[in-house]
Design an enzyme around this catalytic site. Sequence first.
Site, PDB file in Angstrom:
ATOM      1  N   HIS A 167     -33.019  26.948 -10.432  1.00 21.60           N
ATOM      2  CA  HIS A 167     -33.331  26.287 -11.707  1.00 21.60           C
ATOM      3  C   HIS A 167     -33.844  24.868 -11.474  1.00 21.60           C
ATOM      4  O   HIS A 167     -34.893  24.485 -12.003  1.00 21.60           O
ATOM      5  CB  HIS A 167     -32.076  26.247 -12.580  1.00 21.60           C
ATOM      6  CG  HIS A 167     -32.211  25.398 -13.814  1.00 21.60           C
ATOM      7  ND1 HIS A 167     -32.610  25.907 -15.019  1.00 21.60           N
ATOM      8  CD2 HIS A 167     -32.005  24.065 -14.003  1.00 21.60           C
ATOM      9  CE1 HIS A 167     -32.646  24.929 -15.922  1.00 21.60           C
ATOM     10  NE2 HIS A 167     -32.285  23.799 -15.322  1.00 21.60           N
ATOM     11  N   GLU A 168     -33.115  24.098 -10.673  1.00 15.82           N
ATOM     12  CA  GLU A 168     -33.536  22.713 -10.423  1.00 15.82           C
ATOM     13  C   GLU A 168     -34.874  22.681  -9.683  1.00 15.82           C
ATOM     14  O   GLU A 168     -35.711  21.804  -9.928  1.00 15.82           O
ATOM     15  CB  GLU A 168     -32.460  21.954  -9.638  1.00 15.82           C
ATOM     16  CG  GLU A 168     -31.122  21.824 -10.346  1.00 15.82           C
ATOM     17  CD  GLU A 168     -31.199  21.100 -11.685  1.00 15.82           C
ATOM     18  OE1 GLU A 168     -32.218  20.445 -11.972  1.00 15.82           O
ATOM     19  OE2 GLU A 168     -30.232  21.200 -12.464  1.00 15.82           O
ATOM     20  N   HIS A 171     -37.734  22.823 -12.019  1.00 16.39           N
ATOM     21  CA  HIS A 171     -38.158  21.533 -12.572  1.00 16.39           C
ATOM     22  C   HIS A 171     -39.149  20.839 -11.642  1.00 16.39           C
ATOM     23  O   HIS A 171     -40.136  20.251 -12.096  1.00 16.39           O
ATOM     24  CB  HIS A 171     -36.957  20.620 -12.784  1.00 16.39           C
ATOM     25  CG  HIS A 171     -36.079  21.017 -13.922  1.00 16.39           C
ATOM     26  ND1 HIS A 171     -36.570  21.359 -15.151  1.00 16.39           N
ATOM     27  CD2 HIS A 171     -34.726  21.120 -13.999  1.00 16.39           C
ATOM     28  CE1 HIS A 171     -35.549  21.654 -15.958  1.00 16.39           C
ATOM     29  NE2 HIS A 171     -34.430  21.527 -15.278  1.00 16.39           N
ATOM     30  N   ASP A 177     -36.415  22.370 -19.227  1.00 12.73           N
ATOM     31  CA  ASP A 177     -35.197  23.097 -19.600  1.00 12.73           C
ATOM     32  C   ASP A 177     -35.426  23.872 -20.886  1.00 12.73           C
ATOM     33  O   ASP A 177     -36.154  23.431 -21.777  1.00 12.73           O
ATOM     34  CB  ASP A 177     -34.042  22.118 -19.822  1.00 12.73           C
ATOM     35  CG  ASP A 177     -33.472  21.579 -18.530  1.00 12.73           C
ATOM     36  OD1 ASP A 177     -33.187  22.381 -17.620  1.00 12.73           O
ATOM     37  OD2 ASP A 177     -33.283  20.351 -18.427  1.00 12.73           O
TER      38      ASP A 177
END
Length: 227
Positions: A167-168, A171, A177
Amino acid sequence: MSRTRLTLVAATAALTAGSAFVAAPAATVASAPDRAASAPVSSYTPNEREKAQNQRLQKQLEAALAKVAADQAAGRSAAREAAVTVYYDDSNAPSFDSLIDQGAAIWNSRVSNVRLVEGNSSNASLDYYEGSDPSGSYYYGDGHGSGYIFLDYAQANTYAPLRIVTHETGHALGLPDRYTQPCSKLMSGGGPGPSCTNPYPDSVEASEVDALWAYGFVAPLDFRKVG
C-alpha cells in the site's frame, strides 16, 4: 533526499505476511528523517493530516488518466517502450526486508511502465525505514518514485504487514488513499480493518499506475521541492 544512515537494532520477526513484528525498546527504535512542516505525507490509516496530499495525488492521477484517454481516442498507445526504473533501498528496514522485496515483485508483476529494483544508498530514490511512530506507517514524497516509506512496528502487529508495504509503495508510485473502498482495493489501506490481508492492487489500480508513468517521471522529482 538525505542519506542519513541510521543505527538499528532489528526487531525479531518471521518475514511472512502473517508474521508478528515485535516493537524494539524505545532507546533503539529507528527514526526516519525529520519531516518538513509542509511535507506531503500519506498514511496507512485515515488521518486528517493527509487530505492535502491525497487531493494532490488524485489531481495528478486524473490528469494522467485524461492524457491516456486522449491518446486512446486518437489511436495512440500510452505504453512506454521501456519501463522507468525506480531504485529502492531497504537497508534501514531490515525486519521488513523480505516483505519489501515481495511488495516490489507484486507491483512489478502487475504494471508495465515502471519497475521497482533494489538498489543502495548511492542510487536509490525511494528509501524504507522501520521503527515506532504514533502516526503509524506512512509514505513521504512526491508520488513520482522519490521519498521514503516508514514502517511502524505496532501497526504491523495489528494489520497485515505485506499489505502495509505494498500500500505505501503504491503511494510512491502515485496512488492516493481510498479508505472507504473495500478490501479488494489495495489503496483502501487500513480502512477495511485488520481482518483485510489483501496485498495486491486490482486491475484498475494497476492501470492507474501505468497511466501515471506512461509519460515519464524518467528522473524522479526532488520531493522536497514539490508544492
